[in-house]
Design a protein around this motif. Structure first.
Motif, PDB file in Angstrom:
ATOM      1  N   LYS B  15       0.198  -0.826   1.426  1.00 63.30           N
ATOM      2  CA  LYS B  15      -0.145  -0.116   0.194  1.00 63.30           C
ATOM      3  C   LYS B  15       0.409   1.302   0.228  1.00 63.30           C
ATOM      4  O   LYS B  15       0.454   1.947   1.260  1.00 63.30           O
ATOM      5  CB  LYS B  15      -1.659  -0.081   0.016  1.00 63.30           C
ATOM      6  CG  LYS B  15      -2.264  -1.388  -0.437  1.00 63.30           C
ATOM      7  CD  LYS B  15      -3.712  -1.227  -0.846  1.00 63.30           C
ATOM      8  CE  LYS B  15      -4.557  -0.681   0.278  1.00 63.30           C
ATOM      9  NZ  LYS B  15      -5.993  -0.603  -0.115  1.00 63.30           N
ATOM     10  N   ARG B  16       0.853   1.725  -0.917  1.00 63.95           N
ATOM     11  CA  ARG B  16       1.393   3.082  -1.146  1.00 63.95           C
ATOM     12  C   ARG B  16       2.806   3.274  -0.572  1.00 63.95           C
ATOM     13  O   ARG B  16       3.381   4.341  -0.748  1.00 63.95           O
ATOM     14  CB  ARG B  16       0.445   4.164  -0.601  1.00 63.95           C
ATOM     15  CG  ARG B  16      -0.874   4.227  -1.359  1.00 63.95           C
ATOM     16  CD  ARG B  16      -1.795   5.282  -0.787  1.00 63.95           C
ATOM     17  NE  ARG B  16      -2.324   4.895   0.513  1.00 63.95           N
ATOM     18  CZ  ARG B  16      -3.359   4.076   0.680  1.00 63.95           C
ATOM     19  NH1 ARG B  16      -3.967   3.565  -0.366  1.00 63.95           N
ATOM     20  NH2 ARG B  16      -3.784   3.778   1.897  1.00 63.95           N
ATOM     21  N   GLU B  17       3.336   2.247   0.051  1.00 63.57           N
ATOM     22  CA  GLU B  17       4.730   2.341   0.515  1.00 63.57           C
ATOM     23  C   GLU B  17       5.702   2.078  -0.627  1.00 63.57           C
ATOM     24  O   GLU B  17       5.292   1.788  -1.758  1.00 63.57           O
ATOM     25  CB  GLU B  17       4.983   1.351   1.659  1.00 63.57           C
ATOM     26  CG  GLU B  17       4.413   1.795   2.983  1.00 63.57           C
ATOM     27  CD  GLU B  17       4.952   0.957   4.142  1.00 63.57           C
ATOM     28  OE1 GLU B  17       5.264   1.551   5.199  1.00 63.57           O
ATOM     29  OE2 GLU B  17       5.044  -0.275   3.986  1.00 63.57           O
ATOM     30  N   THR B  18       6.990   2.185  -0.296  1.00 60.11           N
ATOM     31  CA  THR B  18       8.060   1.975  -1.267  1.00 60.11           C
ATOM     32  C   THR B  18       8.911   0.794  -0.827  1.00 60.11           C
ATOM     33  O   THR B  18       9.092   0.560   0.374  1.00 60.11           O
ATOM     34  CB  THR B  18       8.944   3.235  -1.360  1.00 60.11           C
ATOM     35  OG1 THR B  18       8.151   4.319  -1.838  1.00 60.11           O
ATOM     36  CG2 THR B  18      10.104   3.017  -2.316  1.00 60.11           C
ATOM     37  N   ARG B  63       5.616   2.860 -11.991  1.00 61.79           N
ATOM     38  CA  ARG B  63       5.907   3.069 -10.568  1.00 61.79           C
ATOM     39  C   ARG B  63       7.217   2.390 -10.166  1.00 61.79           C
ATOM     40  O   ARG B  63       7.729   2.605  -9.067  1.00 61.79           O
ATOM     41  CB  ARG B  63       4.771   2.488  -9.715  1.00 61.79           C
ATOM     42  CG  ARG B  63       3.421   3.118  -9.968  1.00 61.79           C
ATOM     43  CD  ARG B  63       2.326   2.443  -9.143  1.00 61.79           C
ATOM     44  NE  ARG B  63       2.002   1.112  -9.644  1.00 61.79           N
ATOM     45  CZ  ARG B  63       2.347  -0.014  -9.041  1.00 61.79           C
ATOM     46  NH1 ARG B  63       3.036   0.011  -7.910  1.00 61.79           N
ATOM     47  NH2 ARG B  63       2.002  -1.184  -9.554  1.00 61.79           N
ATOM     48  N   SER B  79       7.550   1.905  -6.054  1.00 65.04           N
ATOM     49  CA  SER B  79       6.865   2.934  -5.273  1.00 65.04           C
ATOM     50  C   SER B  79       5.355   2.794  -5.419  1.00 65.04           C
ATOM     51  O   SER B  79       4.862   2.078  -6.304  1.00 65.04           O
ATOM     52  CB  SER B  79       7.317   4.322  -5.719  1.00 65.04           C
ATOM     53  OG  SER B  79       6.977   4.524  -7.080  1.00 65.04           O
ATOM     54  N   SER B  80       4.647   3.479  -4.523  1.00 64.69           N
ATOM     55  CA  SER B  80       3.171   3.450  -4.537  1.00 64.69           C
ATOM     56  C   SER B  80       2.661   2.024  -4.680  1.00 64.69           C
ATOM     57  O   SER B  80       1.846   1.699  -5.557  1.00 64.69           O
ATOM     58  CB  SER B  80       2.630   4.322  -5.680  1.00 64.69           C
ATOM     59  OG  SER B  80       3.078   5.644  -5.564  1.00 64.69           O
ATOM     60  N   GLU B  82       0.973  -1.506  -4.687  1.00 65.76           N
ATOM     61  CA  GLU B  82      -0.422  -1.949  -4.767  1.00 65.76           C
ATOM     62  C   GLU B  82      -0.497  -3.413  -4.362  1.00 65.76           C
ATOM     63  O   GLU B  82       0.506  -4.136  -4.413  1.00 65.76           O
ATOM     64  CB  GLU B  82      -0.936  -1.783  -6.200  1.00 65.76           C
ATOM     65  CG  GLU B  82      -0.876  -0.352  -6.715  1.00 65.76           C
ATOM     66  CD  GLU B  82      -1.227  -0.249  -8.183  1.00 65.76           C
ATOM     67  OE1 GLU B  82      -1.465  -1.305  -8.815  1.00 65.76           O
ATOM     68  OE2 GLU B  82      -1.276   0.894  -8.695  1.00 65.76           O
ATOM     69  N   ASP B  85       0.992  -6.004  -6.564  1.00 66.72           N
ATOM     70  CA  ASP B  85       2.446  -6.118  -6.701  1.00 66.72           C
ATOM     71  C   ASP B  85       3.000  -7.277  -5.879  1.00 66.72           C
ATOM     72  O   ASP B  85       4.186  -7.615  -6.010  1.00 66.72           O
ATOM     73  CB  ASP B  85       3.128  -4.818  -6.250  1.00 66.72           C
ATOM     74  CG  ASP B  85       2.765  -3.635  -7.138  1.00 66.72           C
ATOM     75  OD1 ASP B  85       2.706  -2.498  -6.618  1.00 66.72           O
ATOM     76  OD2 ASP B  85       2.517  -3.851  -8.342  1.00 66.72           O
TER      77      ASP B  85
END
Lengths: 115, 115
Positions: B15-18, B63, B79-80, B82, B85
């Motif tokens: 989570k929160r990675e790209t 995002r 990005s970011s 969740e 996704d």
């Protein structure tokens, strides 16, 4: 707006029997209609399309589809089903009268062909 | 025949990675489409490009961003990340031609798992 409806979540048929997978569409302009097949964990494979002309369209692997403007339908058919036809089938539409070019897909119909 | 190439085929992110997905079209194809398919869902249109310009936009989160490069390959940047996704991301390409209805051909997809 463009939309596609596939009323059956699943279709079951015995090998050797004819199969039909139903699709109805809604567009404001002229419809461009497509069928795709998806095997597990694979991409969508193009089967056939209707753009204009003959209402009966023939495609890959013995599949065909009939465009019916009055019923706004584009049902997928095959005279004799094979076990290997078991897969997920998606109908898709593009509105030829719109400026966008995306395909909108139906929810898919799972075809199960029993030996 | 050459097909649509997607890379990577699988990736796991926190989570929160790209994440960045790449798509290499069939030669001479000038349009690229990105679709997202959740488990048991139909493909949802995200965004498309024609001749390196965005041509249509669907349900792509803010995002996410994408572009098509001079060699016609495309990248989808997410990005970011969740948990929601997590899905199969398809790239599809086609050659814009009014007479053909612009049939699009799909890659095998990139599986993204967000943990």
């Amino acid at each position: 707006a463009q939309s596609v409806a596939q009323p059956e979540d699943q279709v079951n048929v015995a090998e050797g029997n004819p199969l039909t997978v139903k699709c109805t569409y809604s567009v404001s302009g002229n419809p461009y209609l497509f069928w795709y097949v998806q095997y597990p964990n694979r991409g969508l494979q193009f089967l056939l399309k209707y753009i204009t002309g003959d209402n009966l369209v023939k495609g890959s692997y013995g599949f065909e589809a009939e465009f019916n403007k009055s019923q706004t339908s584009f049902h997928l058919k095959k005279p004799s089903a094979l076990v290997s036809d078991s897969a997920l089938y998606f109908c898709a539409v593009r509105d030829g009268g719109s400026s966008g070019d995306k395909l909108t897909f139906g929810t898919g119909t799972r075809l199960a062909v029993r030996p | 025949a050459a097909g649509v190439i997607q890379s990577p085929r699988h990736l796991i992110k926190e989570k929160r990675e790209t994440a960045t997905l790449k798509c290499y079209p069939i030669p001479r194809h000038d349009t690229v489409y990105w679709y997202q398919q959740g488990p048991g869902q139909d493909p949802q249109f995200l965004i498309s490009f024609y001749e390196k310009m965005q041509s249509d936009k669907g349900s792509i989160p803010d995002r996410f961003s994408a572009q098509q490069f001079s060699d016609y390959h495309s990248e989808l940047n997410m990005s970011s990340l969740e948990l929601g996704d997590s899905a199969l991301y398809f790239c599809a390409t086609g050659r814009r031609d009014a007479n053909s209805g612009n049939t699009i051909y799909f890659g095998e997809g990139s599986w993204l798992t967000v943990v």
